[in-house]
Design a protein around this motif. Structure first.
Motif, PDB file in Angstrom:
ATOM      1  N   ALA A  90       0.844  -1.203   0.000  1.00  0.00           N
ATOM      2  CA  ALA A  90       0.000   0.000   0.000  1.00  0.00           C
ATOM      3  C   ALA A  90       0.871   1.241   0.000  1.00  0.00           C
ATOM      4  O   ALA A  90       0.643   2.182  -0.775  1.00  0.00           O
ATOM      5  CB  ALA A  90      -0.930  -0.004   1.215  1.00  0.00           C
ATOM      6  N   GLY A  91       1.896   1.253   0.859  1.00  0.00           N
ATOM      7  CA  GLY A  91       2.791   2.400   0.932  1.00  0.00           C
ATOM      8  C   GLY A  91       3.540   2.627  -0.368  1.00  0.00           C
ATOM      9  O   GLY A  91       3.659   3.757  -0.850  1.00  0.00           O
ATOM     10  N   ARG A 167       6.472   5.010   9.918  1.00  0.00           N
ATOM     11  CA  ARG A 167       6.161   6.287  10.536  1.00  0.00           C
ATOM     12  C   ARG A 167       7.409   6.911  11.149  1.00  0.00           C
ATOM     13  O   ARG A 167       7.693   8.088  10.944  1.00  0.00           O
ATOM     14  CB  ARG A 167       5.141   6.087  11.656  1.00  0.00           C
ATOM     15  N   VAL A 168       8.136   6.103  11.920  1.00  0.00           N
ATOM     16  CA  VAL A 168       9.323   6.632  12.588  1.00  0.00           C
ATOM     17  C   VAL A 168      10.385   7.008  11.555  1.00  0.00           C
ATOM     18  O   VAL A 168      10.911   8.125  11.552  1.00  0.00           O
ATOM     19  CB  VAL A 168       9.878   5.613  13.606  1.00  0.00           C
ATOM     20  N   GLY A 169      10.691   6.064  10.653  1.00  0.00           N
ATOM     21  CA  GLY A 169      11.720   6.310   9.646  1.00  0.00           C
ATOM     22  C   GLY A 169      11.342   7.478   8.745  1.00  0.00           C
ATOM     23  O   GLY A 169      12.130   8.418   8.553  1.00  0.00           O
ATOM     24  N   GLY A 170      10.128   7.434   8.205  1.00  0.00           N
ATOM     25  CA  GLY A 170       9.676   8.506   7.327  1.00  0.00           C
ATOM     26  C   GLY A 170       9.633   9.832   8.063  1.00  0.00           C
ATOM     27  O   GLY A 170       9.995  10.879   7.515  1.00  0.00           O
ATOM     28  N   GLY A 171       9.205   9.778   9.330  1.00  0.00           N
ATOM     29  CA  GLY A 171       9.108  11.000  10.130  1.00  0.00           C
ATOM     30  C   GLY A 171      10.466  11.619  10.382  1.00  0.00           C
ATOM     31  O   GLY A 171      10.629  12.838  10.301  1.00  0.00           O
ATOM     32  N   ALA A 214       3.996   7.859   2.363  1.00  0.00           N
ATOM     33  CA  ALA A 214       4.216   6.437   2.665  1.00  0.00           C
ATOM     34  C   ALA A 214       4.049   6.144   4.158  1.00  0.00           C
ATOM     35  O   ALA A 214       3.383   5.178   4.542  1.00  0.00           O
ATOM     36  CB  ALA A 214       5.610   6.015   2.193  1.00  0.00           C
ATOM     37  N   GLY A 215       4.640   6.995   5.001  1.00  0.00           N
ATOM     38  CA  GLY A 215       4.559   6.764   6.442  1.00  0.00           C
ATOM     39  C   GLY A 215       3.138   6.880   6.954  1.00  0.00           C
ATOM     40  O   GLY A 215       2.642   6.024   7.695  1.00  0.00           O
ATOM     41  N   MET A 216       2.466   7.930   6.508  1.00  0.00           N
ATOM     42  CA  MET A 216       1.077   8.133   6.933  1.00  0.00           C
ATOM     43  C   MET A 216       0.205   6.979   6.454  1.00  0.00           C
ATOM     44  O   MET A 216      -0.648   6.470   7.193  1.00  0.00           O
ATOM     45  CB  MET A 216       0.604   9.487   6.378  1.00  0.00           C
ATOM     46  N   GLY A 217       0.418   6.542   5.210  1.00  0.00           N
ATOM     47  CA  GLY A 217      -0.380   5.441   4.679  1.00  0.00           C
ATOM     48  C   GLY A 217      -0.213   4.173   5.499  1.00  0.00           C
ATOM     49  O   GLY A 217      -1.194   3.490   5.843  1.00  0.00           O
ATOM     50  N   ALA A 218       1.037   3.859   5.836  1.00  0.00           N
ATOM     51  CA  ALA A 218       1.291   2.647   6.618  1.00  0.00           C
ATOM     52  C   ALA A 218       0.662   2.760   8.007  1.00  0.00           C
ATOM     53  O   ALA A 218       0.168   1.774   8.565  1.00  0.00           O
ATOM     54  CB  ALA A 218       2.798   2.418   6.731  1.00  0.00           C
ATOM     55  N   ASP A 219       0.666   3.972   8.551  1.00  0.00           N
ATOM     56  CA  ASP A 219       0.056   4.229   9.853  1.00  0.00           C
ATOM     57  C   ASP A 219      -1.452   3.969   9.789  1.00  0.00           C
ATOM     58  O   ASP A 219      -2.018   3.203  10.583  1.00  0.00           O
ATOM     59  CB  ASP A 219       0.355   5.691  10.227  1.00  0.00           C
ATOM     60  N   LEU A 220      -2.101   4.587   8.794  1.00  0.00           N
ATOM     61  CA  LEU A 220      -3.553   4.423   8.694  1.00  0.00           C
ATOM     62  C   LEU A 220      -3.927   2.992   8.310  1.00  0.00           C
ATOM     63  O   LEU A 220      -4.977   2.490   8.714  1.00  0.00           O
ATOM     64  CB  LEU A 220      -4.132   5.421   7.689  1.00  0.00           C
ATOM     65  N   ALA A 631       7.311  12.499  16.105  1.00  0.00           N
ATOM     66  CA  ALA A 631       6.990  11.843  17.379  1.00  0.00           C
ATOM     67  C   ALA A 631       5.484  11.637  17.565  1.00  0.00           C
ATOM     68  O   ALA A 631       5.039  10.537  17.902  1.00  0.00           O
ATOM     69  CB  ALA A 631       7.567  12.654  18.532  1.00  0.00           C
ATOM     70  N   GLY A 632       4.716  12.694  17.334  1.00  0.00           N
ATOM     71  CA  GLY A 632       3.271  12.627  17.565  1.00  0.00           C
ATOM     72  C   GLY A 632       2.591  11.472  16.854  1.00  0.00           C
ATOM     73  O   GLY A 632       2.013  10.588  17.493  1.00  0.00           O
ATOM     74  N   PRO A 633       2.656  11.437  15.513  1.00  0.00           N
ATOM     75  CA  PRO A 633       1.961  10.345  14.814  1.00  0.00           C
ATOM     76  C   PRO A 633       2.557   8.969  15.109  1.00  0.00           C
ATOM     77  O   PRO A 633       1.833   7.972  15.048  1.00  0.00           O
ATOM     78  CB  PRO A 633       2.119  10.708  13.333  1.00  0.00           C
ATOM     79  N   SER A 634       3.839   8.918  15.431  1.00  0.00           N
ATOM     80  CA  SER A 634       4.419   7.605  15.748  1.00  0.00           C
ATOM     81  C   SER A 634       3.773   7.019  16.998  1.00  0.00           C
ATOM     82  O   SER A 634       3.717   5.795  17.162  1.00  0.00           O
ATOM     83  CB  SER A 634       5.931   7.725  15.953  1.00  0.00           C
ATOM     84  N   LEU A 635       3.302   7.913  17.883  1.00  0.00           N
ATOM     85  CA  LEU A 635       2.658   7.427  19.106  1.00  0.00           C
ATOM     86  C   LEU A 635       1.375   6.654  18.799  1.00  0.00           C
ATOM     87  O   LEU A 635       1.020   5.719  19.519  1.00  0.00           O
ATOM     88  CB  LEU A 635       2.342   8.594  20.045  1.00  0.00           C
ATOM     89  N   ASP A 636       0.686   7.038  17.713  1.00  0.00           N
ATOM     90  CA  ASP A 636      -0.513   6.286  17.303  1.00  0.00           C
ATOM     91  C   ASP A 636      -0.146   4.825  17.097  1.00  0.00           C
ATOM     92  O   ASP A 636      -0.844   3.914  17.544  1.00  0.00           O
ATOM     93  CB  ASP A 636      -1.061   6.783  15.962  1.00  0.00           C
ATOM     94  N   VAL A 637       0.932   4.629  16.348  1.00  0.00           N
ATOM     95  CA  VAL A 637       1.322   3.260  16.009  1.00  0.00           C
ATOM     96  C   VAL A 637       1.835   2.538  17.248  1.00  0.00           C
ATOM     97  O   VAL A 637       1.577   1.350  17.442  1.00  0.00           O
ATOM     98  CB  VAL A 637       2.382   3.252  14.893  1.00  0.00           C
ATOM     99  N   LEU A 638       2.567   3.278  18.075  1.00  0.00           N
ATOM    100  CA  LEU A 638       3.063   2.682  19.319  1.00  0.00           C
ATOM    101  C   LEU A 638       1.938   2.040  20.114  1.00  0.00           C
ATOM    102  O   LEU A 638       2.032   0.899  20.568  1.00  0.00           O
ATOM    103  CB  LEU A 638       3.733   3.771  20.171  1.00  0.00           C
TER     104      LEU A 638
END
Lengths: 653, 653
Positions: A90-91, A167-171, A214-220, A631-638
């Motif tokens: 998907a990403g 998310r982390v890498g892309g961020g 890519a990061g956002m897509g993988a997150d969602l 950091a912020g969006p990575s916390l969602d995935v965490l």
């Protein structure tokens, strides 16, 4: 059984619609040779990074898959690998289209706003449809093969793992490049955004794609999988009153969401002459209304009553209210952003202090809204209702992702327009779209966080029920220890992410300073900078720094589970959500508010561009960048990965 | 019964020793007329503020006392008022001596280091002895009168209320003045610290007293009361195996702590020729060793076994380990501070980013240490052991407070030396002491936070046992809601504190800029600035802004308790500790690390004073100031007051 069949139909529809949207992007014109050169450089940088990132992740996926196969059986390992591959796919496809949509958006902008809007939106739609299509298809197929939702949890873990790394890498990539380019270029050298003389500009534009697309897509993707799974799992164990339909409903509901979303997306097309924000809003609202009606019909047909629908509605309503709250705290016409802008008059210290203060305070209301929605959903349909409310939020994820990916595409288009020396009118058009993109990005961020919070509460309850911990007391010492470890985890995790951004941005600043110092004629625009060095710095730093926070997140629930027992993991999970949720809100809101305070000043208020006040606000925005996009969006995935890993390993604790 | 009698004896000893120390300060010389003028201005500003603050608090105390009297009986209201008055008294007397010790320290510094060290330390000792003496005396007398520790909880609530207002108010005052004076004076006008031309300098020096002396004293007073109470309460309800001795032991142990502390303080006197840090350290270590021996003997005598002693020892050891961790993360010869200093080379944005990142990451280890200590204490003596471990940490509070109050006294002495134009040699002496004061302040901060965390866990357990909630499940929806509300509370609270500092500092900057602009000859030193205006700004802003966070903290557990029930309050309490503890560590460590990174650069590294790197570090330090001295320490009090208020009102929920 009949309703379940909606799932494969909807997901294939989604994938076909993605292909159709990609074709619509592809048939657009690509503009001048200079534009194509720049676009090619962005495309190369982004694809090289993404491939390297997937190679790095592949090693971990392989090792974990083997461990899973030995400990929990081959099917779980297979499900895990499928989740990882689907997420990566998907990403990859979403980003591959986005890096082609950027130049076509810039070209379309030469003949007007509406064509540019549609090109960028079609590009974003590909990511949106890939995400929801592959998520639902994967869950459905694995459930079909195993007949037990618990066998599908591996899929969720695979998706979360790739989501976390991406998310982390892309961020880290995007913000190190962005901050580095801004500090050394805009602040120190005083050259404009996206100026071709800035050595960091290509890395910055690449970053938009690897991070925000890519990061956002993988997150969602992983949120989507998590929400469907949570509801199915509770349907199996928690809410026996709903029987088999309890497991089918989430699949059918999500399918209805996809259909509603596609219709909503098509409506954006129909009203293309309206203001860009209005056009996008109409699509979102239409999707929301359609899915609400669909949920009502499905609940009545499948359960013979509307209680489950009311639970879904409380989730959808909470999403709406949170959207309004997000706008209040992050829009430049509201008091919080104005206060930050005003405080910049006394320098960057007060600007940052005010932003931090505002962000922390703003976390209060969203928590109250989420708590209210949980109480309502629980009243209507118990634990199952909480999971359905989370799914209600996720139901329109397709268009949310599409609108979110729209942002970086127009951002890139602006960059290409600037760097290719197109007519300033073009830049004004893309800038108008960019500002729309910023607003939608903020709303999507609020959406992603609240959804992750909601969903992980449901997953936490799944874990507790699944591990037979529903009799565990709040006063159990191991629970309290678990709560503490879970509570500090988001701090340590965010710290590691910010540290990586700070360190890499520092390298980037030094490199850009070096190029301005050593390459003669660069400042005057007579010679070209060495873009590749900056791309390399971001690439290698992101790959190096995504490992520690990622592995830590997977290892900690296992270590706690095997040493302190399953009750401690229960504490760990809820403790981490309790901290991560307000922290993610704080970072997202503060980051966006600083950004918009800066933009407000740039519009000519409080001294305007180039004033000391503006300079102070830029510093605030820089800090905010790594808050809101790393950091912020990575916390969602965490939050999600902690819960899915724990559910998977619960039988072994 | 015999052992309990140690308590009144020790507390009277402490008060007498405070009087003796005050006398020793008072007999010191006060120096030149100019020195006395300045000291008088500081004294006036500080005493006026403190009186006004107490007047503001008195209104709330009166209203709450009436409500308590009606709802819970006259004795509780009496205990509450006594707690408030004792706390105010300790703060008032301690600060009254500190504002007299400053000028005498400056005068003593003219004839050498050791006299100045002792004068400042005697000044701090008054605060230390007032705090531990009045805390133990109050608890003992009320317990004697009622015979039931639960009747004494009101004393703790009164102490917490004053502690909260004093910490928040004092913190806003001191940091708004400090930041305002630094930004407008040091950064913008380029004049040195404590320069008499800076209109904000007196407000800054006043702030040291109202924040770091009076505010800190009130904070430690309420921690002390809370720790004693928690152990006594668990002694009554939780650990019936210890019988009546379970209630007497905390009193006796605390009394032993006072005696050990007095001996430790006297040892500082004996080795006055050593390095100042060594002299203070010896006192602390001696107190620690003595109280450990005493705890061992008391446990053996009172319980016929050492289990309770081991629990106390795990608390004392945790305090020691946390001291080392604090030093690692905040000393300028260790990697974290060096990293912040280095990152300042790329500007204030990376400096702040690195500091935030470091601070967040650093919260991990302390949590692990606290968790380890809890497990050990629980293994040895159950829930009672956890409370005793907290008390173990508190046992040497007397000398910790003394050493902590030493800091602002020498800081003031430095300011007076600078402003009176004394020989630069004097300033070097006071600066040497000031740097010692910074280190001890950081260690005391770590101590106060871990102690508050430990103590509130014990108080949380008291609440759960007292409200018969020891059968409440972790999966109860109202518990989860409570956890969320508790978890976000420290964010909102810190946000309000930082907002107040930011806003007031902004006003201060504008006022100082105005004076430099409008008072001719000020920059050149020909005319005097209007110090009073700046003092007034800090005073009125602190009084205005302490109300909201204070009232919120008292109101929320009541609102949650009366609407969502006592289980939700249980979730609220533990949720707030889970977030507040790492947040307080993050803020304290990051704040101190920025401060020391700035000092490291000022010592001549990375370009030294006046370089761009130094400028960037000053911005970081400014943010850090409000972290470490306003929001961070206020969180300690937040945790305690939530639990004590909840225990008090538990019967009504």
């Amino acid at each position: 059984m009949a309703y379940e069949l909606l799932a494969p139909i909807a997901s294939i529809f989604a994938l076909l619609f993605a292909a159709f949207s990609a074709w619509r992007v592809h048939k657009g014109e690509t503009g001048t040779a200079r534009m194509n050169d720049i676009s090619q450089a962005i495309r190369d940088g982004a694809m090289v990074y993404l491939r390297k990132q997937y190679q790095t992740i592949a090693i971990f996926v392989a090792i974990i898959a083997m461990a899973l196969g030995l400990a929990l059986g081959a099917f779980t390992a297979l499900a895990f690998v499928t989740g990882a591959i689907f997420s990566a796919l998907a990403g990859y496809i979403g980003m591959a289209v986005a890096v082609r949509a950027n130049v076509r958006t810039a070209q379309a902008a030469r003949s007007g706003l509406s064509g540019a809007l549609m090109t960028a939106f079609h590009g974003g739609t590909v990511m949106g449809m890939m995400v929801v299509g592959l998520a639902l298809l994967g869950v459905y197929l694995l459930y079909l093969a195993s007949g037990d939702p618990f066998e599908v949890v591996g899929f969720g873990v695979g998706a979360s793992l790739v989501g976390l790394f991406a998310r982390v890498g892309g961020g880290i990539y995007t913000k190190a490049a962005d901050i580095g380019a801004d500090l050394a270029g805009k602040v120190e050298e005083g050259i404009p955004e996206d100026d071709p003389r800035n050595p960091g500009v290509i890395a910055d534009l690449v970053g938009d794609n690897v991070g925000d697309v890519a990061g956002m897509g993988a997150d969602l993707f992983e949120s989507n999988v998590g929400s469907i799974l949570a509801a199915m799992l509770i349907g199996v164990i928690g809410a026996t009153e709903y029987g088999r339909e309890g497991v089918s409903f989430p699949l059918a509901f999500q399918a209805a969401g996809i259909f509603s979303t596609i219709l909503g997306i098509l409506l954006v097309r129909a009203w293309k002459e309206a203001h860009p924000q209005t056009a996008l809003n109409r699509g979102i609202f239409a999707s929301g209304i359609l899915v609400t009606i669909a949920a009502c019909i499905l609940a009545q047909e499948m359960f013979g009553g509307l209680n489950v629908f009311y639970a879904a509605l409380s989730g959808i309503s909470a999403a709406l209210v949170l959207g309004l709250i997000t706008q209040y705290f992050t829009s430049s016409d509201k008091p919080p952003v104005r206060a930050i802008a005003k405080s910049s008059r006394a320098g960057s210290a007060t600007s940052i202090l005010t932003g931090l203060a505002m962000g922390m305070t703003s976390a209060g209301l969203p928590v109250v809204v989420i708590c209210g929605a949980i109480i309502l959903a629980y009243e209507f349909a118990g634990v199952y209702g909480v999971a359905i409310a989370a799914l209600g939020m996720q139901s329109i994820a397709g268009i949310i992702v599409a609108v979110d990916a729209f942002g970086p595409i127009v951002d890139n288009a602006s960059g290409i327009a600037e760097m290719s020396g197109l007519d300033p009118k073009v830049r004004r058009t893309t800038d108008a779209l960019d500002s729309v993109g910023n607003t939608t990005k903020a709303i999507c961020k609020g959406f992603a966080i609240s959804d992750a919070g909601f969903e992980t509460i449901a997953l936490f309850l799944v874990y507790m029920l699944h591990a037979n911990l529903d009799t565990v007391l709040l006063t159990t010492p191991s629970v309290i220890i678990g709560l503490f470890i879970g509570g500090v985890l988001p701090f340590v995790f965010s710290g590691l992410c910010l540290q990586a951004v700070g360190k890499t941005a520092f390298q980037m600043v030094e490199e850009i300073r070096r190029q301005f110092r050593e390459i003669s004629g660069l400042k005057e625009g007579r010679t070209k900078p060495d873009y590749t060095r900056c791309v390399d710095i971001s690439t290698s730093a992101a790959l190096r720094n995504l490992v520690a926070p990622g592995l830590m997140t997977i290892a900690i629930p296992l270590v706690v589970g095997f040493t302190l027992g399953p009750e401690a993991v229960g504490g760990l999970l809820i403790g981490s959500i309790v901290t991560a949720f307000p922290m993610a809100i704080f970072m997202a809101y503060a980051g966006t508010a600083w950004d918009n305070a800066k933009k407000y000043i740039e519009e000519g208020h409080l001294g305007g561009k180039g004033s000391l006040t503006h300079h102070a606000a830029v510093i605030g925005d820089t800090i905010g960048d790594s808050f809101k996009d790393t950091a912020g969006p990575s916390l969602d995935v965490l939050m999600t990965i902690l819960t899915t890993v724990s559910i998977l390993f619960a039988p072994l604790f």
